[in-house]
Motif scaffolding. Structure first.
Motif, PDB file in Angstrom:
ATOM      1  N   ILE A  17       0.836  -1.211   0.021  1.00  0.00           N
ATOM      2  CA  ILE A  17       0.189   0.128   0.129  1.00  0.00           C
ATOM      3  C   ILE A  17       1.054   1.187   0.061  1.00  0.00           C
ATOM      4  O   ILE A  17       1.901   1.427   0.889  1.00  0.00           O
ATOM      5  CB  ILE A  17      -0.914   0.056   1.114  1.00  0.00           C
ATOM      6  N   ALA A  18       0.848   2.169  -0.838  1.00  0.00           N
ATOM      7  CA  ALA A  18       1.351   3.308  -0.913  1.00  0.00           C
ATOM      8  C   ALA A  18       0.497   4.594  -0.702  1.00  0.00           C
ATOM      9  O   ALA A  18      -0.520   4.639  -1.368  1.00  0.00           O
ATOM     10  CB  ALA A  18       1.925   3.719  -2.387  1.00  0.00           C
ATOM     11  N   THR A  19       0.813   5.181   0.074  1.00  0.00           N
ATOM     12  CA  THR A  19      -0.055   6.675   0.637  1.00  0.00           C
ATOM     13  C   THR A  19       0.754   7.796   0.652  1.00  0.00           C
ATOM     14  O   THR A  19       1.869   7.814   1.124  1.00  0.00           O
ATOM     15  CB  THR A  19      -0.501   6.187   2.161  1.00  0.00           C
ATOM     16  N   PRO A  24      -3.416  12.021   2.691  1.00  0.00           N
ATOM     17  CA  PRO A  24      -3.707  10.848   3.128  1.00  0.00           C
ATOM     18  C   PRO A  24      -4.778   9.902   2.303  1.00  0.00           C
ATOM     19  O   PRO A  24      -4.706   8.685   2.268  1.00  0.00           O
ATOM     20  CB  PRO A  24      -4.104  10.858   4.458  1.00  0.00           C
ATOM     21  N   ASP A  25      -5.756  10.472   1.791  1.00  0.00           N
ATOM     22  CA  ASP A  25      -6.802   9.700   0.869  1.00  0.00           C
ATOM     23  C   ASP A  25      -6.409   9.631  -0.653  1.00  0.00           C
ATOM     24  O   ASP A  25      -6.746   8.854  -1.326  1.00  0.00           O
ATOM     25  CB  ASP A  25      -8.090  10.433   0.923  1.00  0.00           C
ATOM     26  N   CYS A  26      -5.008   9.850  -0.877  1.00  0.00           N
ATOM     27  CA  CYS A  26      -4.325   9.398  -2.159  1.00  0.00           C
ATOM     28  C   CYS A  26      -3.492   7.963  -1.874  1.00  0.00           C
ATOM     29  O   CYS A  26      -2.250   8.166  -1.348  1.00  0.00           O
ATOM     30  CB  CYS A  26      -3.405  10.638  -2.686  1.00  0.00           C
ATOM     31  N   GLN A  27      -4.223   6.970  -2.008  1.00  0.00           N
ATOM     32  CA  GLN A  27      -3.682   5.815  -1.697  1.00  0.00           C
ATOM     33  C   GLN A  27      -3.836   4.714  -2.611  1.00  0.00           C
ATOM     34  O   GLN A  27      -4.920   4.677  -3.357  1.00  0.00           O
ATOM     35  CB  GLN A  27      -4.307   5.265  -0.188  1.00  0.00           C
ATOM     36  N   ILE A  28      -2.821   3.869  -2.888  1.00  0.00           N
ATOM     37  CA  ILE A  28      -2.972   2.834  -4.079  1.00  0.00           C
ATOM     38  C   ILE A  28      -2.492   1.409  -3.213  1.00  0.00           C
ATOM     39  O   ILE A  28      -1.827   1.409  -2.379  1.00  0.00           O
ATOM     40  CB  ILE A  28      -2.169   3.121  -5.227  1.00  0.00           C
TER      41      ILE A  28
END
Length: 99
Positions: A17-19, A24-28
């Motif tokens: 998981i990359a944040t 913080p709501d930009c996560q993959i």
């Protein structure tokens, strides 16, 4: 080009998981660390393409700048016992520095 802080976390099922810490709501979530980094960069770029970052002045209250310990500064200013103790401490320090 700005640098962004990316938090990489490994999950129990082997994914990464990359944040973006600043967003913080930009996560993959991806199968590989490299894939997660690449995808979160793309996601951030898409978001920034539609966004604008501005700076605004914010008045700072004087009370937030004041050190809370300063309200005690000088309370022993006229105390003869305190003055004597400080003289003794100073003499000991000077003696120690001569060694």
């Amino acid at each position: 080009m700005d640098n962004w802080n990316i938090l990489l976390e490994s999950t129990n099922d082997g994914f990464t998981i990359a944040t973006v810490l600043e967003v913080p709501d930009c996560q993959i979530r991806d199968e590989t660390k490299e894939g997660a980094v690449e995808k979160v960069q793309q996601l951030l770029q898409k978001r920034l393409d539609k966004a604008e970052i501005i700076k605004i002045p914010t008045p700072i209250q004087p009370s937030t700048l004041e050190n809370p310990v300063m309200r005690f500064a000088g309370i022993f200013r006229d105390d003869p016992d305190f003055i004597e103790i400080m003289k003794e401490i100073r003499a000991e320090r000077e003696q120690d520095s001569d060694l």
